[in-house]
Each structure stands twice: as structure tokens, then as C-alpha cells.
Design a protein around this motif. Structure first.
Motif, PDB file in Angstrom:
ATOM      1  N   GLY A   1      53.940  36.031 139.445  1.00  0.00           N
ATOM      2  CA  GLY A   1      54.185  35.476 138.114  1.00  0.00           C
ATOM      3  C   GLY A   1      54.233  33.966 138.119  1.00  0.00           C
ATOM      4  N   GLU A   2      53.397  33.347 138.956  1.00  0.00           N
ATOM      5  CA  GLU A   2      53.373  31.879 139.019  1.00  0.00           C
ATOM      6  C   GLU A   2      53.095  31.323 137.627  1.00  0.00           C
ATOM      7  OE1 GLU A   2      54.258  30.162 141.564  1.00  0.00           O
ATOM      8  OE2 GLU A   2      54.196  31.676 143.163  1.00  0.00           O
ATOM      9  N   ARG A   3      53.803  30.269 137.298  1.00  0.00           N
ATOM     10  CA  ARG A   3      53.765  29.775 135.918  1.00  0.00           C
ATOM     11  C   ARG A   3      52.671  28.746 135.695  1.00  0.00           C
ATOM     12  NH1 ARG A   3      60.216  29.223 134.661  1.00  0.00           N
ATOM     13  NH2 ARG A   3      60.642  31.457 134.603  1.00  0.00           N
ATOM     14  N   PHE A   4      51.470  29.095 136.126  1.00  0.00           N
ATOM     15  CA  PHE A   4      50.339  28.242 135.797  1.00  0.00           C
ATOM     16  C   PHE A   4      49.277  29.074 135.082  1.00  0.00           C
ATOM     17  CE2 PHE A   4      49.430  29.542 140.251  1.00  0.00           C
ATOM     18  CZ  PHE A   4      48.155  30.069 140.112  1.00  0.00           C
TER      19      PHE A   4
ATOM     20  N   LEU B   1      47.606  44.692 135.106  1.00  0.00           N
ATOM     21  CA  LEU B   1      48.580  45.705 135.525  1.00  0.00           C
ATOM     22  C   LEU B   1      49.833  45.093 136.132  1.00  0.00           C
ATOM     23  CD1 LEU B   1      46.183  48.305 137.174  1.00  0.00           C
ATOM     24  CD2 LEU B   1      47.363  48.513 134.985  1.00  0.00           C
ATOM     25  N   LEU B   2      49.785  43.808 136.448  1.00  0.00           N
ATOM     26  CA  LEU B   2      50.893  43.191 137.183  1.00  0.00           C
ATOM     27  C   LEU B   2      51.946  42.627 136.233  1.00  0.00           C
ATOM     28  CD1 LEU B   2      48.661  41.294 139.764  1.00  0.00           C
ATOM     29  CD2 LEU B   2      49.878  43.456 140.112  1.00  0.00           C
ATOM     30  N   PRO B   3      53.211  42.972 136.473  1.00  0.00           N
ATOM     31  CA  PRO B   3      54.278  42.478 135.590  1.00  0.00           C
ATOM     32  C   PRO B   3      54.352  40.955 135.526  1.00  0.00           C
ATOM     33  CG  PRO B   3      55.103  44.214 137.020  1.00  0.00           C
ATOM     34  CD  PRO B   3      53.721  43.898 137.495  1.00  0.00           C
ATOM     35  N   GLY B   4      53.895  40.267 136.588  1.00  0.00           N
ATOM     36  CA  GLY B   4      53.963  38.804 136.587  1.00  0.00           C
ATOM     37  C   GLY B   4      52.990  38.147 135.631  1.00  0.00           C
ATOM     38  N   VAL B   5      52.026  38.918 135.131  1.00  0.00           N
ATOM     39  CA  VAL B   5      51.027  38.352 134.225  1.00  0.00           C
ATOM     40  C   VAL B   5      51.583  38.372 132.805  1.00  0.00           C
ATOM     41  CG1 VAL B   5      48.686  38.578 133.312  1.00  0.00           C
ATOM     42  CG2 VAL B   5      49.155  39.074 135.731  1.00  0.00           C
ATOM     43  N   ALA B   6      51.774  37.196 132.234  1.00  0.00           N
ATOM     44  CA  ALA B   6      52.348  37.095 130.895  1.00  0.00           C
ATOM     45  C   ALA B   6      51.266  37.104 129.821  1.00  0.00           C
ATOM     46  CB  ALA B   6      53.177  35.821 130.776  1.00  0.00           C
TER      47      ALA B   6
END
Lengths: 383, 292
Positions: B128-131, B182-187
């Protein structure tokens, strides 16, 4: 930025205590017992490391684990990367953004970092890389070895670049050299390798707990968003050959400056030595014992211990060995260090090699035997 | 590279009664050297427009990649760092973790992101890196002479699939946005296209949303932009745009896959809610640590 006093090549430098002693300057009650990997990690934190990126691999895993706990405590950046490839590139990004960055791994992981190291060298980005060497080639073993000497000092990644390499031989010295490595990295805008081995990483030794800080540097090339100034680009690509050659010449000028200023070595019992051992890291610890045993048996032995492996203290070694009968390179590898020894001595004194591989460590008696053999097959004409 | 005239740095003085119908974004610093009909120029312009409209130019760091867009830093007036081939997501992780108050984005092609950089993009998204990642997918390696990419269409002829891509030996086109969604880190994750002026407008809206999601600290944001490579495809620019609108769009459906803040998200093997039930709400270090 504080940097170690540059040393002349003819003067020995004792960065820390002699090998095997681990900080004798401090009285015992003031010392603490630390594992090498953890001591190097804490030394980096004390030196002001802003960001650490790593990946689990034996025998350096404790370094990663220490940072996983300590860096968040300090409000600093820790990321366990998905690979060493990713770790070194996270380091590239953080360094470009102005962070003081540490990465660590062991031999197979260091190979994966070769790409990033080349890019960082080409992009003039500082980083400190600790290699806790293990046996190779390939997956090799998890035992201590020094088989990455040539990789660290001659090549690593692609292209015309050099990386300063420091080889500690005690945990106390490793603590000091971590700080030195950051200072060199920032002073010259270059990656620096700290070449440790599995024994230095895993062993516990008494060290002084007062790790020294390194003043923050304020470079004028880092990326923080072009607010009120022209945008900056951190890159290694120079498509026109004329441009790249100019860039490469500038890099070589930096390396010449490093060669002039950053030579480090230590010597023991060299003044009257007939047989001179050359060794770094754990092999130097064994060699030190071997020198004492040889002297007890009447063989005048001495130890020349390079601390900067690149730049190699060639002139100092040539001078120190001028009156010797023979020189023996002792290493935990199949004749890598000995190549630099031969280049340094330029054929003036016979040079021999004694090494073990695969995670096996030379024994003091084995080294004494190698010295006796060197003595036996030389005539002492140079002495 | 920078000998081109600076054209975007000032507004033209209008004659009385005149009105501005076209203006180069201030962040677009040089004319590009891309081939006629290439979509990179359009996407560069959209990025410049969005960053200008959000007033982010002074606090944005571009993470470049290797491929035709390697010179993006020559065209966008932004602080920039070059990455090794495929490693942009790792480089951006390092930049953003150290400077969480800055806006960071990668600009990557499909060879860079979907082949050599798959590990880096998957794990940056998983963390979920914020870039923001701008993934320009033209289904081919343009820079090196039009070789097959993981995104190349089945049957498509390239210089390394001269008989057409054969799925029996080279697999099927990689649906990157669907996989990462599918990844929860993807906003935020959307696939857009530059095949028509209307779609270009939607692309701009998606880019804007992706940067907003980053500004809100919600996690990783991805915009896959379907684009053209007329030279690599062996087509005229017009034919390439038609191909993009039809055959390419048939394989890569457009749309917003994830916008968690708006409740748009696919079912996941392990939902964020399930993870929270075990571990409690996740706390990001950037929300607690002092600014770098």
C-alpha cells in the motif's frame, strides 16, 4: 560533516583496537557484549542512518531484525523488501531524496544488488552496503568466507566505477567503520561497501556502548520537489558518448581523490619481520595469533592488515615489506586478496597465498606452516 | 536533450479582446521527441495539466523508468530520479518513505512494469505504498525495436514474435490492473485510454483522482493508460488509434477497478476487514512519525 583525518600511506592507522581485542581502550565494566550484526546496525543508527532496506539472509539476518525494531523506535524508515534487488533500489530512491541509507545482505544477495550499486555509482548516490560474506559460489554455505573480495574491490556491477571497501576485523572496529563508511559515502557521493564476514556478523565481543554520531550533511543535489528552484534530475543515463565520457572522467577524478585520501591499514610486528602476513577481517584475527605463535617459535613474523581494501594500501605494503624475505596473503578465499598483494609488491619480494574456502577458516598453526614453507623456499636475498 | 526552446514557461500577452484557447502547461518544459502518433506525449501533457491544476509541481518527485519514456524528466519540469529497468516501484518506495510529505509517482511502460518489474510493482501495491503509478501500456517494447511484451495481444506480430504471439508458448496478455486490484493496499486502480478526445478527458480525470488518493494517504494508486505505438505496430498513427479503440480495448476493458474511498473494490481472498479483525486497524508510520 565530520570525516576521519585522511591518512598518509606510510603511516599505520589504528582505527579501533587491534584485532582480537574489541575495544581495550575502555575498561571492562564500561563495555557491553554485542553481536556483530547488531553492533553494526546500532552503529548505523548512532551515525544518523535515516533509512534501512534489507532482506533476510543468513548470516546477516540479525542486522535486519535489529533495524526492524530500532528504526521505527527512532521514527526512521525501515522496509523489509521483497528482494535484495528491490532493497538496493529503495536505497537508491531514498538516497536521491537525501536520506542517509544503509542496506545489508550476504553474498548471494549482494550479487543481486550489483545492478543497483552500478546505478547508484553512476548517479553519484551515497549508500553504505554491509556484506556479511558467506561461502560461495552459488548458494554456497552459510559459513564465514571472504570469496567476495574481488567482487567488492574490482567490479560488482557493470561499467567503469569503483566503490570504497572497508574491511573490519573486530566488532569494535566495525562500529567505527560503519560511521566512517557513511562519511566517505557522503563526502564523495559514492556507494561504500563494508566487507564483513559470517564470523564478524555472528560473534559476540565486548564493545564500548558509546557509539559516535556523524553530523548530518546538507547536500545541494537531493530531490525534495522543485520549490522555488530549477528541477533536479538524479540519473546515470548520458546517451551521447561525449557526455558519458565527460561524466566517466569526472567519476575517475573522484576515485583518484579517494585513492589519495582514504587509505587505511594497520600493522603489527612489522619492523623486523622476515615473513609478513597480509590479511583482513577474520583472516587477520587468525593471522595475528599466527604471528604470535611464530615469534614464540623464533620466526620473525609480522602482520600487515589492509583496512581499506579499495583503495588498497599498496604503497604502504610495498614499503613495509621492502626488507622482508617473503609475504604471505592469508584469506578465506582461493587467492583473491593475493592478487592485490602481488600488484602492490611488484615482484620485489616473493608472494605466497594461504587460504581456506567454503566456510572453512585458516588455523593459526596452518598459517604458521605456510610461513615456514615460504621461509624454506626463499633464500632471503631480498633481506 | 535540453536544446529545445522553452515554450511552456510563460503566457503569451493577449491582444485586446483575445482569449486563450490553448496553453502549454507550465510543467511541460520541452517538446517531446516521441514518434508521430505515440501516446506518451498526450499522457505527459495530462500529467502536467493535472499537477498544475492541483498545484503540486513544487512538491512532486517523478520516478522515471527505462523505455521510450526514459526521457520523461526532460519534458516534465519536475524533480526526478531515474530507475533501473523495472525498479521504479522500489525506487519510489524509497523516495516516498523518506519524504512522505511529497507527491511521488512512477511513469512506466509495459515492458518495464509488466515484465522485468512485476515483483516490484506487486509488492509496492501489496504494501500500500502511498505513491501513484502511471502505467502506459502499448503492448510492445518500443525503445528496443518493437519486441513482444507480456501485454502484447494474441496473434500480434512483433520483431520477437514474427509469426504472431502464440499463447501456447508465450501465454496471454497480462491484465495488470485486474491483478493488482485484488490487493488491499491498492486504494485506486483504473484503466483508461487515449484512443479518442473523450477518452483522453477520462484519462485526465483518472490521473487527477489517483493523485488525490495519494494526497489523502489512502494507499497505492494506479492508472493504466492504453496507448499506441504506430511504429512498433506497423501502422499509421490513424490506424493505430483505431486499433487501440477496437482490438486493444476488447482485450483490456476500460473502467475503475478500485476506488476504496468511494466503495469501489472487487471481492478479495482476504479482505482488509478480516485482517483488521485479527490485528486491529493498520497504522502507517507516515501518520505517526515526524516529517523527514
Amino acid at each position: 560533516m565530520t570525516v576521519a583525518q585522511p591518512t598518509r600511506t606510510t603511516q599505520p592507522t589504528l582505527i579501533a583496537s587491534p584485532p582480537g581485542t574489541g575495544g581495550e581502550a575502555s575498561p571492562l565494566p564500561q563495555r557491553i557484549l554485542m553481536k556483530g550484526n547488531e553492533a553494526m546496525a546500532e552503529a548505523a543508527i548512532a551515525a544518523g542512518c535515516d533509512a534501512y532496506f534489507g532482506y533476510p539472509i543468513t548470516p546477516q539476518a540479525e542486522l535486519l531484525e535489529w533495524m526492524a525494531r530500532r528504526m521505527p523506535e527512532e521514527g526512521r524508515v525501515f522496509v523489509q523488501a521483497e528482494s535484495e534487488l528491490a532493497a538496493i533500489n529503495m536505497a537508491l530512491g531514498a538516497a536521491a531524496a537525501g536520506a542517509r541509507v544503509l542496506v545489508s545482505s550476504s553474498s548471494p544477495g549482494i550479487s543481486l544488488m550489483a545492478e543497483g550499486m552500478s546505478y547508484m555509482a553512476g548517479s553519484r548516490l551515497p549508500v553504505v552496503l554491509i556484506n556479511v560474506m558467506r561461502g560461495g559460489p552459488g548458494l554456497g554455505s552459510i559459513g564465514a568466507a571472504q570469496g567476495d573480495y574481488l567482487q567488492a574491490t574490482k567490479g560488482h556491477g557493470h561499467g567503469d566505477y569503483r566503490v570504497p571497501v572497508l574491511g573490519p576485523s573486530s566488532i569494535a572496529e566495525a562500529i567505527d567503520l560503519v560511521r566512517e563508511a557513511f562519511a566517505i559515502a557522503e563526502r564523495y557521493r559514492t556507494p561504500v561497501i563494508l566487507l564483513a564476514d559470517g564470523i564478524l556478523g555472528q560473534a559476540m565481543e565486548p564493545v564500548s556502548p558509546n557509539f559516535e554520531a556523524l553530523a548530518p550533511s546538507t547536500p545541494d543535489w537531493t530531490l525534495d520537489g522543485a520549490d522555488g528552484r530549477e528541477p533536479r534530475v538524479v540519473k546515470s543515463l548520458h546517451l551521447r558518448p561525449e557526455d558519458l565520457e565527460r561524466h566517466d572522467i569526472a567519476l575517475q577524478a573522484v576515485y583518484e581523490e579517494i585513492e589519495a585520501n582514504e587509505i587505511r591499514w594497520a600493522g603489527e610486528e612489522l619492523a623486523d619481520a622476515e615473513i609478513i602476513l597480509v590479511a583482513y577481517g577474520t583472516a587477520a584475527r587468525v593471522s595475528r595469533t599466527a604471528v604470535q605463535r611464530a615469534r614464540a617459535q623464533g620466526l620473525r613474523a609480522g602482520l600487515f592488515r589492509p583496512i581499506s581494501l579499495w583503495p588498497f594500501p599498496a604503497a604502504a605494503l610495498r614499503e613495509a615489506s621492502a626488507g622482508a624475505r617473503a609475504v604471505v596473503a592469508v584469506e578465506m578465499s582461493a587467492g583473491q586478496l593475493v592478487e592485490d598483494v602481488r600488484l602492490a609488491i611488484e615482484g620485489k619480494v616473493p608472494v605466497f597465498h594461504h587460504g581456506r574456502m567454503g566456510g572453512m577458516v585458516p588455523t593459526p598453526d596452518g598459517v604458521v606452516g605456510a610461513m615456514r614453507q615460504a621461509w624454506a623456499v626463499t633464500d632471503g636475498g631480498a633481506a | 536533450m535540453t536544446s529545445q526552446p522553452q515554450t511552456g514557461d510563460q503566457d503569451v500577452q493577449l491582444a485586446e479582446g483575445g482569449r486563450t484557447v490553448y496553453r502549454r502547461p507550465l510543467l511541460l518544459s520541452n517538446p517531446t521527441s516521441y514518434c508521430p502518433g505515440c501516446g506518451h506525449g498526450i499522457v505527459h501533457r495530462l500529467v502536467a495539466e493535472v499537477l498544475e491544476e492541483l498545484d503540486l509541481g513544487h512538491r512532486t518527485i517523478l520516478v522515471g523508468s527505462v523505455g521510450c519514456s526514459v526521457f520523461a524528466y526532460d519534458y516534465l519540469a519536475l524533480d526526478a530520479v531515474e530507475s533501473p529497468h523495472g525498479r521504479a516501484a522500489a525506487v519510489a518506495t524509497g523516495v516516498k518513505r523518506y519524504r512522505p510529505d511529497k507527491v511521488v509517482f512512477t511513469y512506466q511502460g509495459d515492458g518495464d512494469l509488466a515484465a522485468i518489474g512485476t515483483a516490484e510493482i506487486i509488492h509496492a501495491a501489496a504494501r500500500g505504498e502511498r505513491f501513484t503509478t502511471i502505467f502506459v501500456n502499448n503492448g510492445i517494447y518500443g525503445m528496443t525495436g518493437g519486441q513482444m511484451a507480456p501485454t502484447t495481444l494474441v496473434g500480434q506480430r512483433t520483431t520477437s514474435s514474427p509469426l504472431g504471439r502464440n499463447p501456447a508458448t508465450t501465454g496471454y496478455p497480462l491484465p495488470v490492473t485486474e491483478m493488482l486490484s485484488l490487493l488491499p493496499g491498492v486504494a485506486y486502480a483504473a484503466r483508461v485510454s487515449v484512443a479518442s478526445p473523450m477518452l483522453v478527458g477520462k484519462t485526465k480525470a483518472a490521473l487527477k483522482r489517483a493523485f488525490e488518493v495519494q494526497l489523502e494517504g489512502r494507499g497505492f494508486s494506479l492508472v493504466e493508460v492504453l496507448s499506441t505505438c504506430p511504429v512498433g505496430w506497423g501502422m499509421t498513427p490513424t490506424e493505430a488509434m483505431e486499433h487501440l479503440a477496437t482490438d486493444v480495448a476488447a482485450v483490456y476493458p476500460l473502467g475503475t477497478w478500485v476506488d476504496r474511498a468511494k466503495g469501489v473494490a472487487p471481492a478479495m481472498p482476504l479482505t482488509m476487514e478480516a485482517a483488521k479483525a485479527v490485528a486491529g486497524p493498520a497504522v502507517h508510520p507516515a501518520d505517526t512519525a515526524p516529517e523527514a
